[in-house]
Design a protein around this motif. Sequence first.
Motif, PDB file in Angstrom:
ATOM      1  N   GLN A 186       0.852  -1.181   0.000  1.00 21.36           N
ATOM      2  CA  GLN A 186       0.000   0.000   0.000  1.00 21.36           C
ATOM      3  C   GLN A 186       0.893   1.238   0.000  1.00 21.36           C
ATOM      4  O   GLN A 186       1.722   1.419   0.895  1.00 21.36           O
ATOM      5  N   GLN A 188       2.190   5.034   0.405  1.00 19.45           N
ATOM      6  CA  GLN A 188       1.902   6.071   1.386  1.00 19.45           C
ATOM      7  C   GLN A 188       1.291   7.283   0.703  1.00 19.45           C
ATOM      8  O   GLN A 188       1.589   7.582  -0.463  1.00 19.45           O
ATOM      9  N   PRO A 189       0.445   8.030   1.406  1.00 22.48           N
ATOM     10  CA  PRO A 189      -0.106   9.250   0.812  1.00 22.48           C
ATOM     11  C   PRO A 189       0.989  10.262   0.542  1.00 22.48           C
ATOM     12  O   PRO A 189       2.048  10.248   1.185  1.00 22.48           O
ATOM     13  N   PRO A 190       0.776  11.163  -0.402  1.00 22.54           N
ATOM     14  CA  PRO A 190       1.815  12.147  -0.775  1.00 22.54           C
ATOM     15  C   PRO A 190       2.253  13.044   0.362  1.00 22.54           C
ATOM     16  O   PRO A 190       3.402  13.438   0.431  1.00 22.54           O
ATOM     17  N   CYS A 191       1.370  13.350   1.300  1.00 24.88           N
ATOM     18  CA  CYS A 191       1.741  14.213   2.414  1.00 24.88           C
ATOM     19  C   CYS A 191       2.784  13.576   3.302  1.00 24.88           C
ATOM     20  O   CYS A 191       3.647  14.249   3.850  1.00 24.88           O
ATOM     21  N   GLN A 192       2.793  12.231   3.440  1.00 26.03           N
ATOM     22  CA  GLN A 192       3.778  11.547   4.275  1.00 26.03           C
ATOM     23  C   GLN A 192       5.083  11.312   3.507  1.00 26.03           C
ATOM     24  O   GLN A 192       6.139  11.219   4.086  1.00 26.03           O
ATOM     25  N   GLN A 193       5.006  11.243   2.171  1.00 27.47           N
ATOM     26  CA  GLN A 193       6.223  11.058   1.380  1.00 27.47           C
ATOM     27  C   GLN A 193       7.069  12.334   1.382  1.00 27.47           C
ATOM     28  O   GLN A 193       8.290  12.294   1.367  1.00 27.47           O
TER      29      GLN A 193
END
Length: 196
Positions: A186, A188-193
């Motif tokens: 899964q 990761q969302p872009p904000c965490q990347q």
Amino acid sequence: AVSSVVESRGLTLLFADVQEIPLVLGNFLESVKTTKEAKAILATVGAQADVERVIASKAMRAGAGKMRNRRFRQRLGPMVVYNEDNGVVKAFRNIPGVQLFQVDRLNLLNLAPGGHLGRFIIWSQAAFEKLEAIYGTREEAAQFKTGYKLPAAMVATPSLTRLINSDELQSVLRGAHPANGVLPHQAQPPCQQARR
């Protein structure tokens, strides 16, 4: 009661001497005065092995509970249920693991400690006869509880493994799903990347 449920709590040594469960003794149990007599009763009914198991299980508690008046832990032994206290409390209170309860003050947490069924209970005759007046039957309401009636049993067979493995239930159930192996990754969302 089902004796195999009581045996599953580690009381296999005990059941060589006990003839039937629930163990109901006469009303002489309520008038026992000394601990010596109480120990003799436990030995004659075969509950001495359970008391010795409790004594052997006493151990120091791990953690900070030692400093808070909870220094030792031990297993629970047999439970004695009586109707009137004519000396029975003083006789049994010094025996490790034995708990005493008046029949009007029974508690589910004490009958099944930790949510596990099968506690070994020794009843006096008067206490066992008073159960119907307290809780009623399936036909009659209880005398001491207004409008209380025992609920009907939802499951007629107490053995769940026998119920699950029965031919009637297995013919209706679907088979087990095959294992697919590795779960998909899964992202990761872009904000965490962006935080890396």
